[in-house]
Write a protein that holds these residues in place. Sequence first.
Motif, PDB file in Angstrom:
ATOM      1  N   ARG A   1      19.892  51.766  46.571  1.00 11.28           N
ATOM      2  CA  ARG A   1      19.155  53.003  46.311  1.00 11.28           C
ATOM      3  C   ARG A   1      19.948  54.200  46.805  1.00 11.28           C
ATOM      4  O   ARG A   1      20.855  54.070  47.621  1.00 11.28           O
TER       5      ARG A   1
ATOM      6  N   LYS B   1       0.862  44.055  46.988  1.00  8.70           N
ATOM      7  CA  LYS B   1       1.645  44.671  45.908  1.00  8.70           C
ATOM      8  C   LYS B   1       1.164  46.069  45.568  1.00  8.70           C
ATOM      9  O   LYS B   1      -0.013  46.388  45.723  1.00  8.70           O
ATOM     10  N   CYS B   2       2.096  46.867  45.090  1.00  7.34           N
ATOM     11  CA  CYS B   2       1.731  48.192  44.580  1.00  7.34           C
ATOM     12  C   CYS B   2       1.140  48.008  43.188  1.00  7.34           C
ATOM     13  O   CYS B   2       1.733  47.342  42.341  1.00  7.34           O
TER      14      CYS B   2
ATOM     15  N   LYS C   1       0.858  50.213  41.019  1.00 11.55           N
ATOM     16  CA  LYS C   1       1.471  51.106  40.036  1.00 11.55           C
ATOM     17  C   LYS C   1       2.845  50.592  39.588  1.00 11.55           C
ATOM     18  O   LYS C   1       3.098  50.406  38.408  1.00 11.55           O
ATOM     19  N   CYS C   2       3.749  50.375  40.574  1.00 11.49           N
ATOM     20  CA  CYS C   2       5.104  49.973  40.196  1.00 11.49           C
ATOM     21  C   CYS C   2       5.340  48.472  40.372  1.00 11.49           C
ATOM     22  O   CYS C   2       6.380  47.963  39.999  1.00 11.49           O
ATOM     23  N   GLY C   3       4.368  47.782  40.984  1.00  9.55           N
ATOM     24  CA  GLY C   3       4.498  46.346  41.136  1.00  9.55           C
ATOM     25  C   GLY C   3       5.364  45.916  42.300  1.00  9.55           C
ATOM     26  O   GLY C   3       5.599  44.732  42.500  1.00  9.55           O
ATOM     27  N   ARG C   4       5.852  46.870  43.085  1.00  3.98           N
ATOM     28  CA  ARG C   4       6.701  46.517  44.225  1.00  3.98           C
ATOM     29  C   ARG C   4       5.952  45.593  45.177  1.00  3.98           C
ATOM     30  O   ARG C   4       4.793  45.837  45.514  1.00  3.98           O
TER      31      ARG C   4
ATOM     32  N   CYS D   1       2.138  52.210  48.792  1.00  2.00           N
ATOM     33  CA  CYS D   1       3.512  52.053  48.338  1.00  2.00           C
ATOM     34  C   CYS D   1       4.280  53.338  48.651  1.00  2.00           C
ATOM     35  O   CYS D   1       3.875  54.419  48.225  1.00  2.00           O
TER      36      CYS D   1
ATOM     37  N   ASP E   1       6.993  54.473  47.492  1.00  4.50           N
ATOM     38  CA  ASP E   1       7.594  55.120  46.320  1.00  4.50           C
ATOM     39  C   ASP E   1       6.556  55.804  45.447  1.00  4.50           C
ATOM     40  O   ASP E   1       6.856  56.784  44.778  1.00  4.50           O
ATOM     41  N   CYS E   2       5.344  55.261  45.416  1.00  4.31           N
ATOM     42  CA  CYS E   2       4.318  55.808  44.516  1.00  4.31           C
ATOM     43  C   CYS E   2       3.240  56.594  45.264  1.00  4.31           C
ATOM     44  O   CYS E   2       2.530  57.390  44.676  1.00  4.31           O
TER      45      CYS E   2
ATOM     46  N   GLU F   1      11.674  41.810  47.718  1.00  4.26           N
ATOM     47  CA  GLU F   1      12.853  42.538  47.282  1.00  4.26           C
ATOM     48  C   GLU F   1      13.755  42.723  48.500  1.00  4.26           C
ATOM     49  O   GLU F   1      13.415  43.421  49.443  1.00  4.26           O
TER      50      GLU F   1
END
Lengths: 381, 385, 156
Positions: free
Chosen positions: B252, C43-44, C46-49, C58, C60-61, C107
């Motif tokens: 990233r 899990k998120c 929105k983005c599935g992270r 999340c 990121d979201c 991840e």
Amino acid sequence: MNQRVAIVGVAQTRYQSSRDDARVFELTFEVVERLLDETGLSIWKDINAVVSSGDDYVDGKGISNDQITEVVGAQYRAEHKVAADGAFAVRYALLQVLSGHHDAVMVTAHCKESMIDQNLINNLAFDPLYQRYLGFDLVSAAALQAQRYMHKYGITPEQCAKVVVKSLKNAKNNPYAQVAQDITIEEVLRSPLLADPIRTLDCKPVSDGACALILASEQKAKRITDKPVWIKGIGSCYDAFYLGDRDLADCDSLVVAAQRAYKMAGINNPRNEIDVAEISGEFSYQELLWYEGLGLCGRGEGGKLIDQGVTKMGGELPVNPSGGLLSGCPHHVAGVARVAEVALQMRGEAGARQVPGAKTGLAHGITGPCGQLQCVIILGS
Amino acid sequence: MAGRAAIVGVGQTYHRSKRPDVNQIEMINEAVRAALEDAQLTPKEIDCVLFGNMEQAEGSYLMDCWATEGTGAYLKEGCKVHTGGTTGASVAEAAAHHAASGLFDTVLAVTYEKQDETPAGMGPLALVQDYLWAIHTGAFGWFARMGRKYMLETGCQEEHAAITRLKSDRCACKNPHAHLRLNLTMQDVLNSRMLLYPLRLLYMCPTTAGACALVFASEERAPKITKKPVWVKDWETVHYEMVGYEAYFTSRMTSMETAANRIYHRNGITNVRRDIQCAEIYEPSTWSELQFSEWFHFCEKGEAWRMAEKGVSDLEGEFPINPSGGVVCTNPIGCTAMVRVAEAALQIRGDAGEHQVTRDVKRAVATGFGGSFWTEMLLLQRSWD
Amino acid sequence: MTEKAEFMRLPATVNLEYKYSTGRYLGRFYKELRDNKRLVANKCGKCGRVLFPPRIACPDCMVRASDEWVEVGPQATLIFFYELQIPGLAERHAANYLGVLALDGTEAELSCFEHRLMVDDPGKLREGMRMEPVFNEEGRTGRIRDDILGFKPIEG
């Protein structure tokens, strides 16, 4: 001020004695989520930066604000922590807008006082060379201040107890309050003694919670809401560190902070011109002392002011319609919540605790033993 | 329109590993007096005092309140700002906001760390980890990984790190305020103790006792205080999710790249080494000086070690990096990022003394590093335009 | 008169005892690890992270995590390792080698963590090698550093 800055949204948790169900930063998310939901703003598109209020000792973690990055939308963005009462976070956020670098800044504060005996931490606020070993904490320091104040001006324990009675009664109108009840002066005076003359009910209770609000430039504020609450004046001031260097009965730093805020807001007679105030009294006597520092009455007249009912609901100048800190509100959150409560008053959205027709309000925050660092913020509808 | 702020006074202590001759307040006061003297101002002429340190480092809560004894904040405005390793930059940023707000003419920004009063510096830093989560070795593990990855990806050899470390030492030896001034040889560096491969003791920042103070002034007031105001043209703070959650090294975008991209874009900087003449970056280890230089776009990817080899980043070089000796030579944590700002300002003024770079510095960047891999970057200029 | 100054130091210990709440999200992780030796993530929406460790939102979201939970690991990939040569570190972490590990199903770049490595022959440690946890059997708390003693290479 070179431009007008407004509060465009506020959110608070309910204050509770213990929030075991949440990690400390999860409280922040609760209020941020609600704030964004209620204002309809996008954290990414509408908010430029975040100022938080918190402290590593209180949170039990080094660089405590790294916990909140992900719950305030600071991923790849700016968040700065003011390690003082939340009123100073509001103050810094205001300056970030006034400097022209941002047009919308979110302020957050979280605190779980239930995590640790606060006296252990507060003892660390005293210098390690002379004072710490005397066992000082906020309560014992406050006891010194209360003794001096009551002795110098003849303030009575009953007058202090009236502050508790008023606060807890007002809190019955505040859905966020932790402690709300009808009690009597006698009950306050019979509560266990902690450090003479401070009794259990004279102190704010241990409290967990969070509060957040959004400040925006005039242009942006008018796009967001038809009820912006303008910041009209602001002032802060440090007093001397060593308690022996101060006359604890006269809160010099509050006098200076208030004068700065009044001058900026064009207020000449605060008692007449201010319609409602939310002030940070961690102990009952402090509310009376702060009346004086704020110029709501003369020196030594704090007791008289409460006797006359001036500051009760329905009085000439209601103070702490929310119930204030004595009804439960943690450190750091306290200052942001005071601003949030006044903003609700200015918007006419304070529900059962609304002061009818309030147009100008005062919010106040303190940091340090006996209120060494003071902040006064004037808001207007 | 954004308001303008300038640095009009710079002061710091002589940074050392131990300062048993002063207590914390006295050490803070040394830097404050130096900054006021540099600005030719009296304490009375200061409107506001902003303060910062690594909160738990000296074991004191609400340190700004005690520090009023040394900062002179009595009856003045102010508060404490804390963001971990980036604190020094955060306090400088806060001071710039204050001075640019129109509410204050002069703002004193003060940071310090007295690491000789803490157990090996490790105590407070260990508390940075998420107590409820996994093991965390902190900085050593990070920078060892950074070194290893950098070598694998760029073909850099250890000797290039050593060359970079020698450059830092040469600079520090010319800077009387620097802490480690060692007159090192290549052998000294390569023989220094291995902490975690390939991170040697000499590649890691030391624990330092020191303080730094800066005086900021408003656009109107600054030219009246000094003939050589240093304008704080722009700044950017980039945070990232919590340490211990994230791999530290990811594909990233890093906070360094993000901050640099935004600052360069906003200020029309297209050729970094041409448009900026000097950098004072917070490099917690020699390996990070190499890696960060690439993320800040001081050179192409994979080229930083070649830049060091060619002497580009030397005092006399085309693009001097950390002419003060940098953080591997001096690291009073909460104060370190402010020292970067102070040193960059001195370079712009031409007042750095023996470690003044050869190139004429009209514009410089100073950075802070800390928290969960966070960056703060400040762009300083001799003239506003 | 030039008397050499004597510089004194005052020793002091700051002792603070906190009670940290695990909350709803990390609390579920703790309970699963303590009671069932299962490692879980949320899990998120929105983005599935995959959020590991599990958490409320999340990054990121900036939206509240979904109610979907997944089991991750227990096998993991070794991303990086090092010998603890710094005095005191080996004792503090009760290990000579530490590794950065990514559990299967997470991840790696966002969710790896440090843990003890339990190896007979450190010379065989390789980045990218497959590892599995050794669970602590007694006095389990749910805390990952207590309930997993370390990671060892998967044989074969």
